[in-house]
Design a protein around this motif. Structure first.
Motif, PDB file in Angstrom:
ATOM      1  N   ARG A  11     112.893  15.469  21.752  1.00  0.00           N
ATOM      2  CA  ARG A  11     111.606  14.967  22.247  1.00  0.00           C
ATOM      3  C   ARG A  11     111.801  14.072  23.471  1.00  0.00           C
ATOM      4  O   ARG A  11     111.082  14.182  24.464  1.00  0.00           O
ATOM      5  N   GLU A  12     112.784  13.178  23.391  1.00  0.00           N
ATOM      6  CA  GLU A  12     113.060  12.303  24.525  1.00  0.00           C
ATOM      7  C   GLU A  12     113.477  13.116  25.745  1.00  0.00           C
ATOM      8  O   GLU A  12     113.084  12.820  26.878  1.00  0.00           O
ATOM      9  N   ALA A  44     111.632  13.415  29.374  1.00  0.00           N
ATOM     10  CA  ALA A  44     112.367  13.151  30.611  1.00  0.00           C
ATOM     11  C   ALA A  44     112.255  14.326  31.579  1.00  0.00           C
ATOM     12  O   ALA A  44     112.126  14.148  32.796  1.00  0.00           O
ATOM     13  N   GLN A  45     112.318  15.545  31.021  1.00  0.00           N
ATOM     14  CA  GLN A  45     112.192  16.729  31.876  1.00  0.00           C
ATOM     15  C   GLN A  45     110.807  16.811  32.519  1.00  0.00           C
ATOM     16  O   GLN A  45     110.676  17.196  33.690  1.00  0.00           O
ATOM     17  N   LYS A  97     109.972  16.828  36.501  1.00  0.00           N
ATOM     18  CA  LYS A  97     109.187  17.871  37.163  1.00  0.00           C
ATOM     19  C   LYS A  97     108.106  17.271  38.055  1.00  0.00           C
ATOM     20  O   LYS A  97     107.796  17.792  39.130  1.00  0.00           O
ATOM     21  N   ILE A  98     107.505  16.143  37.523  1.00  0.00           N
ATOM     22  CA  ILE A  98     106.453  15.495  38.310  1.00  0.00           C
ATOM     23  C   ILE A  98     107.022  14.909  39.598  1.00  0.00           C
ATOM     24  O   ILE A  98     106.372  14.917  40.653  1.00  0.00           O
TER      25      ILE A  98
END
Length: 540
Positions: free
Chosen positions: A331-332, A336-337, A341-342
């Protein structure tokens, strides 16, 4: 009391269940409501059956939210009798709530926090206080963003208080229990109050606050009686029993409360209540000197623990803990991914980056394989070394055992030799005295007496005896400075479990003299009349 999370979790999820009940009522399906109705009555098996039906129905309809809720309900229903099952259902519910993070983020967050609180409860019961504290703090932080009006924050505070209480941090425990009480009063969740009363009452009793602790216990019991909730009644009677014992010294009232809790706890499926009642009864019986009854309760407690805590369950629990941690890491990583991406501005030099990653991955795989091979080799070497060390230990123990047996045989032979020699010399002395009644020459008698009391034999005896019974004489001399060498001989023969007749033969004195010496020895050892001299010497 510190372990009422099952009751609290039921109340905690009651609003959600009522909402689900409305949804399902439109479809003619009230399995959630039926399950919780049975759970209130402590009919866990029947409740689990309804929750499973609800899960299957939600799965057929591909309703992820209801699948997650039913899994969480099954975890609440089963963790009291099986930690592994509770963790398994909570972990499965977490996976379902994760699927809702995009479509229903608030539902996903609230469901995740409920799952974490259930896991925190299980960790607390397992004695993993630090893990339980970390999860409950995350729950408090999470609900602070949701404007909690359902009392979930109070439940997390209660978990923190229980954890700090188990760690012996009374001030912190009282602080968080009072926070939980304030939170539940703020949200008008009075049905949570029994657990808060128990927890605060326990601490008040520890600090000697007689009136406040009694009022809290009685208040909690009234709530339990009005709700006909046995999981509230059991700790209430236990608390009152302990209160009567501590403050009133009323043993009859204490025992009556404990036995009332015992009768109720036997019918509960959550065996933790049963174990706590048995533990209280064992302590009470031992304090009263009723060791036979205490032993019976101890055997009953061991039987319960053997049923609940098996090796297989521990293994499954460890596996589920790993799964939970992996899910948390995933989940972490997923969060983070998303952030990366943002913040990514461009996707340039794609093929070069891919090639670079492939090269690094190949090198990493190669290095990991080498490390894995090295670890396997090290493990094999360690196992071989452990086997060698174990074999050396067994050989050393065998050598020591053989040496002890040899010294014991030498000591037995020496004692027999001394006894036979003394008997022979005594017989010879009596024969000579009989044949020479009128003679005045005592030289032969002196030689015989010298042979009977030869110090060299006793020196050999002491050497063998001390090699088997380390520091026996030194300890006696240190604790009892007035003890004489003859007293030490008596102690050594008693240590060898010899009879008065045998001691008389070895010491060349009459049995009455041995009895007299034993009587004097008892006075030097400061033994009471009811104390057994032989048992005392053997215990040294």
């Amino acid at each position: 009391m510190k372990h009422f999370f099952k009751i609290l979790l039921f109340i905690l999820f009651l609003p959600a269940i009522l909402v689900c009940n409305k949804c399902y009522s439109k479809q003619g399906d009230n399995y959630f409501a039926k399950g919780w109705q049975e759970l209130i009555k402590d009919n866990d098996t029947q409740a689990l059956k309804f929750f499973r039906i609800a899960y299957e129905d939600a799965r057929e309809q591909n309703n992820v939210e209801h699948m997650a809720l039913s899994l969480l309900d099954m975890g609440i229903c089963t963790y009291g009798t099986s930690y592994s099952n509770g963790l398994e259902y909570a972990t499965a519910a977490l996976a379902q709530y994760k699927k809702l993070e995009t479509l229903k983020p608030q539902v996903a967050l609230e469901g995740r926090l409920r799952c974490l609180q259930l896991i925190s409860t299980i960790y607390g019961r397992q004695g993993k206080n630090k893990d339980a504290i970390a999860l409950s703090r995350e729950v408090i932080y999470g609900f602070s963003k949701l404007n909690d009006t359902g009392g979930y924050t109070g439940l997390a505070y209660s978990s923190l208080g229980a954890a700090y209480g188990r760690m012996g941090k009374t001030d912190s425990a009282l602080y968080y229990h009072q926070k939980a009480l304030s939170e539940w009063q703020r949200t008008n969740n009075y049905v949570y109050l029994p657990a808060a009363y128990f927890n605060i009452a326990d601490i008040e009793m520890q600090t000697g606050n007689k009136a406040a602790s009694l009022d809290l216990y009685q208040h909690a019991l009234r709530i339990g009686d009005s709700m006909e909730n046995r999981q509230v009644q059991v700790p209430a009677y236990l608390g009152l029993g302990k209160w009567h014992f501590v403050f009133d010294k009323d043993r009859a009232a204490t025992l009556a409360c404990y036995l009332k809790a015992y009768d109720i706890a036997k019918g509960l499926s959550d065996k933790l209540f049963y174990q706590k009642v048995l533990t209280s009864l064992i302590d009470y019986r031992e304090q009263q000197g009723e060791y036979k009854q205490a032993m019976e309760y101890e055997q009953e407690l061991m039987s319960i623990k053997d049923t609940v805590n098996t090796w297989e369950k521990d293994r499954v629990i460890k596996s589920l803990e790993v799964q939970f941690r992996v899910q948390e890491k995933d989940r972490e990583l997923s969060l983070a991914q998303k952030e990366r991406k943002i913040t990514t501005l461009a996707n340039y030099i794609l093929w070069g980056t891919i090639g670079f990653i492939l090269v690094i991955s190949g090198i990493a795989i190669y290095l990991l394989r080498r490390i894995n091979d090295r670890d396997k080799q090290l493990l094999q070497t360690k196992e071989t070394l452990i086997e060698v060390i174990e074999e050396q230990r067994r050989q050393q123990e065998q050598l020591m055992q053989n040496e002890i047996e040899y010294k014991e045989s030498q000591l037995s032979a020496l004692i027999l030799q001394m006894q036979q020699k003394n008997e022979l010399m005594q017989e010879l002395k009596e024969r000579i005295e009989k044949d020479r009644k009128t003679a005045n020459d005592n030289s032969l008698n002196k030689i015989i007496n010298k042979g009977i009391n030869h110090d060299r034999e006793w020196s050999d005896f002491n050497t063998y005896f001390e090699s088997i019974n380390k520091n026996f004489f030194t300890k006696l001399k240190t604790e009892y400075p007035d003890i004489s060498p003859n007293d030490l001989k008596i102690c050594a023969l008693i240590k060898l479990n010899m009879s008065i007749k045998e001691m008389a033969g070895i010491l060349n004195i009459s049995p009455d003299s041995v009895k007299t010496a034993r009587y004097r020895l008892r006075k030097k050892l400061q033994l009471e009349t009811e104390d057994n001299l032989t048992e005392f010497i053997l215990s040294l």
